[in-house]
Write a protein that holds these residues in place. Structure first.
Motif, PDB file in Angstrom:
ATOM      1  N   LEU A  39      25.316  -0.344 -26.691  1.00  0.00           N
ATOM      2  CA  LEU A  39      25.643  -1.704 -26.309  1.00  0.00           C
ATOM      3  C   LEU A  39      25.952  -2.472 -27.581  1.00  0.00           C
ATOM      4  CD1 LEU A  39      25.683  -3.836 -23.974  1.00  0.00           C
ATOM      5  CD2 LEU A  39      23.307  -4.316 -24.582  1.00  0.00           C
ATOM      6  N   ALA A  40      27.159  -3.072 -27.655  1.00  0.00           N
ATOM      7  CA  ALA A  40      27.563  -3.792 -28.866  1.00  0.00           C
ATOM      8  C   ALA A  40      27.948  -5.222 -28.515  1.00  0.00           C
ATOM      9  CB  ALA A  40      28.734  -3.089 -29.542  1.00  0.00           C
ATOM     10  N   PHE A  41      27.457  -6.136 -29.319  1.00  0.00           N
ATOM     11  CA  PHE A  41      27.824  -7.541 -29.234  1.00  0.00           C
ATOM     12  C   PHE A  41      28.876  -7.769 -30.305  1.00  0.00           C
ATOM     13  CE2 PHE A  41      23.643  -7.019 -27.528  1.00  0.00           C
ATOM     14  CZ  PHE A  41      23.654  -7.788 -26.386  1.00  0.00           C
ATOM     15  N   LEU A  42      30.145  -7.880 -29.897  1.00  0.00           N
ATOM     16  CA  LEU A  42      31.247  -7.976 -30.845  1.00  0.00           C
ATOM     17  C   LEU A  42      31.311  -9.383 -31.440  1.00  0.00           C
ATOM     18  CD1 LEU A  42      34.012  -6.104 -28.815  1.00  0.00           C
ATOM     19  CD2 LEU A  42      32.304  -5.156 -30.379  1.00  0.00           C
ATOM     20  N   PRO A  43      31.291  -9.479 -32.771  1.00  0.00           N
ATOM     21  CA  PRO A  43      31.316 -10.803 -33.396  1.00  0.00           C
ATOM     22  C   PRO A  43      32.715 -11.416 -33.353  1.00  0.00           C
ATOM     23  CG  PRO A  43      31.257  -9.090 -35.067  1.00  0.00           C
ATOM     24  CD  PRO A  43      31.146  -8.401 -33.740  1.00  0.00           C
ATOM     25  N   THR A  44      32.753 -12.732 -33.474  1.00  0.00           N
ATOM     26  CA  THR A  44      34.032 -13.428 -33.587  1.00  0.00           C
ATOM     27  C   THR A  44      34.628 -13.103 -34.949  1.00  0.00           C
ATOM     28  OG1 THR A  44      32.974 -15.379 -34.521  1.00  0.00           O
ATOM     29  CG2 THR A  44      33.258 -15.334 -32.119  1.00  0.00           C
ATOM     30  N   PRO A  45      35.945 -13.212 -35.115  1.00  0.00           N
ATOM     31  CA  PRO A  45      36.552 -12.920 -36.426  1.00  0.00           C
ATOM     32  C   PRO A  45      35.972 -13.786 -37.549  1.00  0.00           C
ATOM     33  CG  PRO A  45      38.256 -13.040 -34.752  1.00  0.00           C
ATOM     34  CD  PRO A  45      36.973 -13.480 -34.097  1.00  0.00           C
ATOM     35  N   GLU A  46      35.607 -15.020 -37.236  1.00  0.00           N
ATOM     36  CA  GLU A  46      35.050 -15.905 -38.258  1.00  0.00           C
ATOM     37  C   GLU A  46      33.661 -15.460 -38.701  1.00  0.00           C
ATOM     38  OE1 GLU A  46      35.885 -17.287 -35.065  1.00  0.00           O
ATOM     39  OE2 GLU A  46      37.961 -17.410 -35.744  1.00  0.00           O
ATOM     40  N   SER A  47      32.862 -14.961 -37.770  1.00  0.00           N
ATOM     41  CA  SER A  47      31.488 -14.588 -38.111  1.00  0.00           C
ATOM     42  C   SER A  47      31.365 -13.139 -38.562  1.00  0.00           C
ATOM     43  CB  SER A  47      30.558 -14.821 -36.916  1.00  0.00           C
ATOM     44  OG  SER A  47      30.909 -13.964 -35.856  1.00  0.00           O
ATOM     45  N   ALA A  48      32.405 -12.315 -38.336  1.00  0.00           N
ATOM     46  CA  ALA A  48      32.318 -10.906 -38.716  1.00  0.00           C
ATOM     47  C   ALA A  48      32.274 -10.735 -40.221  1.00  0.00           C
ATOM     48  CB  ALA A  48      33.491 -10.124 -38.136  1.00  0.00           C
ATOM     49  N   GLY A  49      33.071 -11.493 -40.920  1.00  0.00           N
ATOM     50  CA  GLY A  49      33.078 -11.393 -42.375  1.00  0.00           C
ATOM     51  C   GLY A  49      33.718 -10.117 -42.865  1.00  0.00           C
TER      52      GLY A  49
ATOM     53  N   GLU B 179      23.210  -2.562 -16.964  1.00  0.00           N
ATOM     54  CA  GLU B 179      24.058  -3.299 -16.032  1.00  0.00           C
ATOM     55  C   GLU B 179      23.575  -4.739 -15.862  1.00  0.00           C
ATOM     56  OE1 GLU B 179      22.713  -0.302 -15.373  1.00  0.00           O
ATOM     57  OE2 GLU B 179      24.476   0.995 -15.346  1.00  0.00           O
ATOM     58  N   GLN B 180      22.269  -4.935 -15.854  1.00  0.00           N
ATOM     59  CA  GLN B 180      21.713  -6.279 -15.719  1.00  0.00           C
ATOM     60  C   GLN B 180      21.949  -7.098 -16.992  1.00  0.00           C
ATOM     61  OE1 GLN B 180      17.945  -4.485 -14.630  1.00  0.00           O
ATOM     62  NE2 GLN B 180      17.905  -5.778 -12.801  1.00  0.00           N
ATOM     63  N   ILE B 181      21.972  -6.445 -18.134  1.00  0.00           N
ATOM     64  CA  ILE B 181      22.261  -7.140 -19.387  1.00  0.00           C
ATOM     65  C   ILE B 181      23.713  -7.596 -19.390  1.00  0.00           C
ATOM     66  CG2 ILE B 181      22.398  -6.866 -21.900  1.00  0.00           C
ATOM     67  CD1 ILE B 181      20.113  -4.764 -21.534  1.00  0.00           C
ATOM     68  N   ILE B 182      24.615  -6.729 -18.953  1.00  0.00           N
ATOM     69  CA  ILE B 182      26.038  -7.095 -18.859  1.00  0.00           C
ATOM     70  C   ILE B 182      26.201  -8.266 -17.893  1.00  0.00           C
ATOM     71  CG2 ILE B 182      28.288  -6.281 -18.027  1.00  0.00           C
ATOM     72  CD1 ILE B 182      27.655  -5.191 -20.740  1.00  0.00           C
ATOM     73  N   ALA B 183      25.491  -8.259 -16.775  1.00  0.00           N
ATOM     74  CA  ALA B 183      25.572  -9.364 -15.812  1.00  0.00           C
ATOM     75  C   ALA B 183      25.073 -10.664 -16.448  1.00  0.00           C
ATOM     76  CB  ALA B 183      24.757  -9.027 -14.567  1.00  0.00           C
ATOM     77  N   GLU B 184      24.024 -10.599 -17.243  1.00  0.00           N
ATOM     78  CA  GLU B 184      23.510 -11.794 -17.919  1.00  0.00           C
ATOM     79  C   GLU B 184      24.528 -12.329 -18.923  1.00  0.00           C
ATOM     80  OE1 GLU B 184      21.008 -14.836 -19.363  1.00  0.00           O
ATOM     81  OE2 GLU B 184      20.936 -13.674 -17.509  1.00  0.00           O
TER      82      GLU B 184
END
Length: 189
Positions: free
Chosen positions: A122-132, A170-175
Motif C-alpha cells: 500500500l503506497a501513499f503517493l506524494p504530490t510533486p511538491e512534497s516528493a522532493g 479494502e477498508q483503508i482504500i474506502a477510507e
C-alpha cells in the motif's frame, strides 16, 4: 483509523524455524563445554552462544511485533502515520500530511519463491511538491502505469500489507476515497 496486525497461521513457520535454530545453537554450546579448552570447542562455544543470543533476540522481537498493540498504520484527520516496528521507538514513525498525499495505490508484486505468490503493498503517493528530489520514481509503481493517478510513483510512503490486517486493505482504500483522494486497487489476483 488504526490498523493492527493479528497473528495468523503463516506466522508459525518463521517462528518454528527460529526455534529450531535456537535449539541447534544451544546444542552447539552445550556439546562444546566438555571438550574445553580445545580450539574447536572454543569455536563451537562461541558460535553456539552467538546463535543462542541472536535467535532469542529474534524471537523476542517477532513476538513483540505480533503480540504488542502497536498499530502498523494510522489514518487520522491530520494525515497518515507509518509507525516504526517494535522495538524501535515511536520517534522513528513516518508521517505524511493529507495535503501532501496525491493518491493511494494498492498493488501486488510477485514473490520469488518458485511458486505463484504475490506480496501486497500500500503506497501513499506524494504530490510533486512534497516528493522532493530525494525520492526517485519506483520501477514497481511505474510498471503499473499510474497515468490516471496524480502524484509521484514513489515507495517512500509505502508499507507491505500482511495477512491479518484489521481493518483490511479494502477498508483503508474506502477510507481514503471517503477523504476525497483518488485510490487505485492494482493487485494481481
Amino acid at each position: 483509523m488504526r490498523v493492527f496486525r493479528r497473528p495468523v497461521a503463516a506466522d508459525a513457520r518463521p517462528a518454528g524455524c527460529v526455534l529450531v535454530l535456537l535449539a541447534f545453537s544451544v546444542i552447539f554450546a552445550v556439546t562444546a563445554v566438555p571438550a574445553l579448552p580445545g580450539v574447536g570447542a572454543v569455536l563451537y562455544l562461541i558460535l553456539g552462544l552467538a546463535g543462542t543470543l541472536l535467535c532469542a533476540a529474534g524471537l523476542v522481537a517477532a513476538a513483540g511485533r505480533l503480540l504488542g498493540r502497536r498499530p502498523v498504520l494510522e489514518l487520522d484527520e491530520h494525515g497518515v502515520r507509518l509507525p516504526a516496528p517494535w522495538p524501535l521507538p515511536r520517534a522513528r514513525d513516518r508521517f505524511v500530511r493529507w495535503a501532501d498525499v496525491a493518491a493511494v495505490v494498492l498493488w501486488s508484486s510477485p514473490v520469488p519463491r518458485g511458486r505463484r505468490a504475490f506480496a501486497e503493498h500500500l503506497a501513499f503517493l506524494p504530490t510533486p511538491e512534497s516528493a522532493g528530489p530525494a525520492s526517485p520514481p519506483s520501477a514497481e509503481l511505474l510498471a503499473l502505469r499510474l497515468d490516471d493517478l496524480p502524484g509521484v510513483a514513489s515507495t517512500q510512503w509505502a508499507t507491505p500489507v500482511h495477512p491479518g490486517w484489521d481493518p483490511e486493505a479494502e477498508q483503508i482504500i474506502a477510507e481514503v476515497r471517503r477523504r476525497g483522494l483518488p485510490a487505485m486497487d492494482a493487485r494481481t489476483r
